[in-house]
Design a protein around this motif. Structure first.
Motif, mmCIF file in Angstrom:
data_model
loop_
_atom_site.group_PDB
_atom_site.id
_atom_site.type_symbol
_atom_site.label_atom_id
_atom_site.label_comp_id
_atom_site.label_asym_id
_atom_site.label_seq_id
_atom_site.Cartn_x
_atom_site.Cartn_y
_atom_site.Cartn_z
ATOM 1 N N ASN A 174 30.802 15.668 54.905
ATOM 2 C CA ASN A 174 30.519 15.434 53.488
ATOM 3 C C ASN A 174 30.214 16.789 52.864
ATOM 4 N N SER A 175 31.258 17.569 52.651
ATOM 5 C CA SER A 175 31.090 18.963 52.273
ATOM 6 C C SER A 175 32.098 19.340 51.198
ATOM 7 N N SER A 176 31.684 20.278 50.358
ATOM 8 C CA SER A 176 32.576 20.822 49.327
ATOM 9 C C SER A 176 33.312 22.055 49.813
ATOM 10 N N GLY A 177 33.297 22.300 51.107
ATOM 11 C CA GLY A 177 34.016 23.455 51.644
ATOM 12 C C GLY A 177 33.253 24.748 51.435
ATOM 13 N N THR A 178 33.970 25.765 51.060
ATOM 14 C CA THR A 178 33.350 27.077 50.827
ATOM 15 C C THR A 178 32.965 27.287 49.373
ATOM 16 N N THR A 179 32.980 26.236 48.569
ATOM 17 C CA THR A 179 32.606 26.343 47.158
ATOM 18 C C THR A 179 31.465 25.390 46.862
ATOM 19 N N ARG A 230 39.527 31.030 47.251
ATOM 20 C CA ARG A 230 39.022 31.806 46.138
ATOM 21 C C ARG A 230 38.623 33.192 46.621
ATOM 22 N N SER A 231 38.802 34.154 45.733
ATOM 23 C CA SER A 231 38.466 35.535 46.078
ATOM 24 C C SER A 231 37.119 35.913 45.481
ATOM 25 N N GLN A 232 36.318 36.655 46.265
ATOM 26 C CA GLN A 232 35.032 37.154 45.802
ATOM 27 C C GLN A 232 35.069 38.675 45.628
ATOM 28 N N ALA A 233 36.268 39.214 45.442
ATOM 29 C CA ALA A 233 36.424 40.667 45.416
ATOM 30 C C ALA A 233 35.814 41.247 44.145
ATOM 31 N N GLN A 234 35.090 42.344 44.308
ATOM 32 C CA GLN A 234 34.528 43.113 43.208
ATOM 33 C C GLN A 234 34.583 44.586 43.572
ATOM 34 N N GLY A 235 34.544 45.422 42.568
ATOM 35 C CA GLY A 235 34.517 46.852 42.833
ATOM 36 C C GLY A 235 35.784 47.534 42.364
ATOM 37 N N GLN A 236 36.198 48.550 43.107
ATOM 38 C CA GLN A 236 37.354 49.341 42.728
ATOM 39 C C GLN A 236 38.649 48.565 42.932
ATOM 40 N N ALA A 237 39.705 49.061 42.300
ATOM 41 C CA ALA A 237 40.992 48.375 42.363
ATOM 42 C C ALA A 237 41.531 48.337 43.787
ATOM 43 N N SER A 238 41.345 49.435 44.535
ATOM 44 C CA SER A 238 41.825 49.453 45.919
ATOM 45 C C SER A 238 41.082 48.428 46.773
ATOM 46 N N ASP A 239 39.761 48.289 46.540
ATOM 47 C CA ASP A 239 38.999 47.281 47.288
ATOM 48 C C ASP A 239 39.441 45.872 46.934
ATOM 49 N N ILE A 240 39.725 45.639 45.668
ATOM 50 C CA ILE A 240 40.193 44.310 45.246
ATOM 51 C C ILE A 240 41.549 44.000 45.861
#
Length: 312
Positions: free
Chosen positions: A162-167, A231-241
């Motif tokens: 009974n879970s919503s997954g990773t969200t 879903r992506s949690q990427a933040q920061g510089q363009a290369s990191d994203i």
């Protein structure tokens, strides 16, 4: 005596000597670790002597009451067992003292409060996922699966989801690797793992639902199953994203491959279905291949007492 303080006891022990003349002339010794150990040892000896005296008195009373020696072979009768139960009860209650209010004794056996529900479910080989797949939940689920694997490798394990997954509330709270870890351990252990969807199984939770033993994947009538993409949690510089985006795409493909293997559908079909949110009712999930059956009320077997309570 009761009116003496601990310091006075320490002074008496420190000034103790077998020779009364030396004891009278010698000043009190300072409190050291040896003195404390000596005091503790003497207190332990007193408690042990009291316990032996209580047992001896109980045995004497039993022999007078039954007409036989409590320590003789003839005492191993019904009355002798009653005496042993009484002695055991006296030992549990503190050598004949009153029992504490939260303890129950049935024939000399201490029956304490019931265990917590997760422990009771685990004892009956039930694993429950009722939260989003965050690291703490993944750690607990994997630990329970490994424990059940080494406890008995022949009995099946039932996993309720009974879970919503990773969200949670539309926000990403975990990584897809949490679901991959649970899916890998489900295949790694020897016992078959049956999965049951209750309430909701969204995203990564739906993938875990499909990884159950073939023929043992089920859902309750009002459960909802949803397929979506990572879903992506990427933040920061363009290369990191960009690096994070490649990782998210790889996780998305891995998740779709697992679902395709479990459902028997082509990978391209599953990836197309996961492009957007796809809700499935239990009967639709059966047709899709995510589960094998829907548990109706008439198919539920009568409830039986848990094995833990039977052992009590």
């Amino acid at each position: 005596p009761a009116h003496r303080t601990i310091s006075e006891h320490f002074r008496l022990v420190a000034s103790f000597s077998p020779n009364p003349r030396r004891r009278a002339s010698r000043p009190p010794a300072p409190l050291t670790t040896t003195v404390l150990y000596t005091y503790a040892e003497r207190r332990l000896q007193r408690c042990t002597m009291r316990a032996y005296a209580t047992l001896a008195l109980a045995a004497l009373l039993a022999s007078l009451h039954n007409g036989v020696d409590a320590f003789s072979p003839s005492a191993n009768t019904r009355s002798g067992k009653a005496v042993l139960n009484n002695l055991r009860e006296m030992r549990m209650t503190g050598a004949g003292g009153a029992a504490t209010p939260d303890q129950n004794y049935v024939e000399g056996v201490n029956i304490g409060p019931p265990p917590d529900l997760p422990s009771l479910l685990l004892h009956n080989r039930i694993v429950y996922i009722g939260m989003p797949l965050v690291p703490a939940v993944t750690e607990l689920v994997i630990a329970e699966l490994l424990y059940l694997n080494y406890e008995d490798q022949s009995k099946p394990v039932t996993m309720y989801i009974n879970s919503s997954g990773t969200t949670a509330q539309g926000q990403s709270v975990g990584f897809e690797t949490e679901a991959f870890a649970i899916a890998d351990v489900m295949k790694y252990i020897r016992p078959p793992v049956n999965t049951v969807a209750i309430g909701q199984a969204f995203g990564a939770a739906a993938m875990i639902l499909s990884q159950g033993q073939k023929g043992g994947r089920a859902a309750l009538p009002n459960a909802t199953i949803m397929l979506n993409q990572c879903r992506s949690q990427a933040q920061g510089q363009a290369s990191d994203i960009a690096i994070r985006a490649r990782e998210v795409a790889h996780n998305r493909r891995t998740s779709c491959e697992l679902i395709a293997q479990a459902t028997g559908k082509p990978l391209s079909v599953v990836m197309d279905d996961c492009q957007r949110v796809k809700y499935l009712q239990p009967d639709e999930a059966v047709e899709y291949g995510l589960i094998d059956r829907v548990i109706r009320k008439e198919a539920i077997s009568p409830l039986m007492k848990p094995s833990f309570m039977a052992q009590l």
